[in-house]
Design a protein around this motif. Structure first.
Motif, PDB file in Angstrom:
ATOM      1  N   HIS A 173       0.846  -1.186   0.000  1.00  0.00           N
ATOM      2  CA  HIS A 173       0.000   0.000   0.000  1.00  0.00           C
ATOM      3  C   HIS A 173       0.882   1.236   0.000  1.00  0.00           C
ATOM      4  CE1 HIS A 173      -3.913  -1.930   0.569  1.00  0.00           C
ATOM      5  NE2 HIS A 173      -3.275  -2.823   1.308  1.00  0.00           N
ATOM      6  N   GLU A 174       0.352   2.311  -0.602  1.00  0.00           N
ATOM      7  CA  GLU A 174       1.108   3.548  -0.609  1.00  0.00           C
ATOM      8  C   GLU A 174       1.375   3.998   0.823  1.00  0.00           C
ATOM      9  OE1 GLU A 174       2.401   4.333  -3.196  1.00  0.00           O
ATOM     10  OE2 GLU A 174       1.110   3.862  -4.889  1.00  0.00           O
TER      11      GLU A 174
ATOM     12  N   TYR B 182       6.436   5.204  -1.598  1.00  0.00           N
ATOM     13  CA  TYR B 182       5.348   5.369  -2.563  1.00  0.00           C
ATOM     14  C   TYR B 182       5.835   4.924  -3.940  1.00  0.00           C
ATOM     15  CZ  TYR B 182       3.216   8.327   1.011  1.00  0.00           C
ATOM     16  OH  TYR B 182       2.681   8.801   2.189  1.00  0.00           O
ATOM     17  N   THR B 183       4.911   4.457  -4.780  1.00  0.00           N
ATOM     18  CA  THR B 183       5.295   4.027  -6.119  1.00  0.00           C
ATOM     19  C   THR B 183       5.904   5.187  -6.899  1.00  0.00           C
ATOM     20  OG1 THR B 183       2.996   4.344  -6.785  1.00  0.00           O
ATOM     21  CG2 THR B 183       3.690   2.102  -6.352  1.00  0.00           C
TER      22      THR B 183
ATOM     23  N   LEU C  65       2.201  12.815  -1.603  1.00  0.00           N
ATOM     24  CA  LEU C  65       2.968  11.818  -0.848  1.00  0.00           C
ATOM     25  C   LEU C  65       2.828  12.002   0.659  1.00  0.00           C
ATOM     26  CD1 LEU C  65       6.261  11.850  -2.970  1.00  0.00           C
ATOM     27  CD2 LEU C  65       4.191  10.481  -3.343  1.00  0.00           C
TER      28      LEU C  65
ATOM     29  N   ASN D 112       7.939  11.133  -8.430  1.00  0.00           N
ATOM     30  CA  ASN D 112       8.395  10.716  -7.104  1.00  0.00           C
ATOM     31  C   ASN D 112       9.743  10.029  -7.240  1.00  0.00           C
ATOM     32  OD1 ASN D 112       8.724   9.763  -4.478  1.00  0.00           O
ATOM     33  ND2 ASN D 112       7.493   7.931  -4.867  1.00  0.00           N
TER      34      ASN D 112
ATOM     35  N   GLU E 255      -6.144   3.898  -3.998  1.00  0.00           N
ATOM     36  CA  GLU E 255      -4.816   4.298  -4.396  1.00  0.00           C
ATOM     37  C   GLU E 255      -4.728   4.294  -5.920  1.00  0.00           C
ATOM     38  OE1 GLU E 255      -2.355   1.679  -2.081  1.00  0.00           O
ATOM     39  OE2 GLU E 255      -2.614   2.925  -0.302  1.00  0.00           O
TER      40      GLU E 255
ATOM     41  N   LEU F 270      -1.559  11.508  -6.106  1.00  0.00           N
ATOM     42  CA  LEU F 270      -1.245  10.726  -4.911  1.00  0.00           C
ATOM     43  C   LEU F 270      -1.053  11.679  -3.727  1.00  0.00           C
ATOM     44  CD1 LEU F 270      -0.776   8.105  -3.487  1.00  0.00           C
ATOM     45  CD2 LEU F 270       1.495   7.957  -4.508  1.00  0.00           C
TER      46      LEU F 270
ATOM     47  N   PRO G 139      -1.698   8.320   1.462  1.00  0.00           N
ATOM     48  CA  PRO G 139      -2.074   6.905   1.393  1.00  0.00           C
ATOM     49  C   PRO G 139      -3.593   6.718   1.390  1.00  0.00           C
ATOM     50  CG  PRO G 139      -0.306   7.223   2.977  1.00  0.00           C
ATOM     51  CD  PRO G 139      -0.754   8.589   2.576  1.00  0.00           C
TER      52      PRO G 139
ATOM     53  N   THR H 129      -6.981   9.484  -3.610  1.00  0.00           N
ATOM     54  CA  THR H 129      -6.580  10.000  -4.913  1.00  0.00           C
ATOM     55  C   THR H 129      -7.642  10.938  -5.454  1.00  0.00           C
ATOM     56  OG1 THR H 129      -5.752   9.410  -7.095  1.00  0.00           O
ATOM     57  CG2 THR H 129      -7.589   8.126  -6.277  1.00  0.00           C
TER      58      THR H 129
ATOM     59  N   ARG I  42       9.615   1.571  -5.606  1.00  0.00           N
ATOM     60  CA  ARG I  42       9.012   2.467  -4.628  1.00  0.00           C
ATOM     61  C   ARG I  42      10.116   3.271  -3.951  1.00  0.00           C
ATOM     62  NH1 ARG I  42       6.779  -0.203  -0.435  1.00  0.00           N
ATOM     63  NH2 ARG I  42       4.925   1.090  -0.239  1.00  0.00           N
TER      64      ARG I  42
ATOM     65  N   ASN J  12      10.866   7.374  -1.677  1.00  0.00           N
ATOM     66  CA  ASN J  12      10.366   8.640  -1.133  1.00  0.00           C
ATOM     67  C   ASN J  12      11.557   9.494  -0.701  1.00  0.00           C
ATOM     68  OD1 ASN J  12       8.841  10.716  -0.138  1.00  0.00           O
ATOM     69  ND2 ASN J  12       7.934   9.577   1.545  1.00  0.00           N
TER      70      ASN J  12
END
Length: 324
Positions: free
Chosen positions: A11-12, A18-19, A42, A126, A157, A239, A242, A245, A315, A317
């Protein structure tokens, strides 16, 4: 008895990550010279503004002095000025001067996201370097007559919205397509995209001959013929945090110098109406679904492929220390 589930899908925000993808931040038309636009991103905040050359820049939002939100600051001559104590940043996020005249402390810089302007939208990636390019159209944007907008909040998400596109069963159920070419026979995949061709018609006779692609986990692009007229439709979920959206969308047709303004607007309305029918069919599902991949079948092969893609999708950040 516990419900069977497929192997873990991240999950984000898990582990603060994050993706990695391009995410829409604001409409380009809202980012006029001198304007600062703030946005959630984010799980934190970013700001967008234009440099001296008119190019957009997306930076972390909190001033390195005392953390004031720079979206309530000002932009002039391509520089971003904090409203609180006058610290001023350039398009790279580097603090160029303090309001008091004191020397700028070492390391006084904001996080700058890779930034692009495409489809009339300002995007941020990101990461420190993009891992794929934002797709383009087969003709220059100045040859396109386009319209833009935003959908409301979804408690999903971004990649979950995209998974719905790769669920080929839903083309017949619930949309009711009469498929001339089995989409599963046209599925394509690259390192950072999935897609297929949609050739068929809806029960009302609306005919599609289009290419559909998901770039990264979230950027949907559809190009081709709607009742014989070329068009495109781009949708991309943002995004902000989490489990949340908001989606930006852009659609358009190629300009035809022989048609009237009224005829062109009617063609755009047909594109918009056709796409809104898809969203109308799915809106009650999206508003209530608790997305959890469980017992898949043979006809879920393309969906399963996308879910496997998301299990190993990069992923990151790198901006986490700047955003909150």
């Amino acid at each position: 008895m516990p419900r069977p589930t497929s192997p873990h899908l991240p999950h984000e925000g898990d582990d603060g990550l994050y993706t990695q993808s391009w995410y829409p931040i604001c409409m380009a038309e809202d980012l006029t010279p001198g304007v600062v636009v703030g946005a959630e991103f984010l799980g934190g905040r970013v700001v967008a503004f234009r440099d001296r050359s008119g190019r957009p820049s997306v930076l972390s939002a909190y001033c390195m002095h005392l953390g004031a939100d720079l979206s309530v600051g000002t932009a002039a001559d391509g520089l971003l000025r904090c409203r609180f104590h006058g610290w001023t940043y350039d398009e790279q996020g580097v603090c160029r001067r303090t309001g008091s005249g004191d020397a700028v402390p070492e390391g006084a810089r904001l996080f700058r996201f890779p930034t692009e302007e495409r489809f009339g939208v300002v995007w941020a990636f990101n990461g420190t370097e993009p891992i794929f390019r934002i797709p383009g159209l087969p003709c220059p944007e100045e040859e396109i007559r386009a319209r833009r907008g935003r959908f409301g909040h979804l408690a999903m998400e971004p990649w979950m919205v995209s998974a719905h596109t790769l669920d080929l069963q839903h083309l017949s159920l619930p949309h009711g397509f009469d498929l001339k070419v089995p989409p599963a026979d046209t599925v394509r995949r690259t390192e950072h995209s999935h897609g297929y061709d949609l050739v068929g018609s809806l029960p009302d006779g609306t005919a599609y001959d289009v290419r559909i692609d998901i770039h990264g986990p979230n950027l949907f692009l559809q190009t081709g013929l709607l009742n014989g007229r070329w068009y495109f439709w781009m949708t991309s979920p943002s995004l902000p945090a989490p489990g949340r959206t908001d989606s930006f969308f852009v659609y358009g047709i190629r300009k035809d110098g022989s048609e009237t303004e009224e005829a062109a607007e009617e063609a755009l309305q047909r594109v918009f109406k056709a796409q809104m029918q898809f969203y109308s069919d799915d809106s009650d599902i999206f508003d209530t679904i608790h997305f959890q991949p469980g017992l898949l079948t043979a006809r879920d092969k393309t969906l399963a492929m996308f879910l496997d893609y998301m299990r190993t999708y990069p992923r990151a950040n790198p901006a986490r220390e700047f955003l909150n």
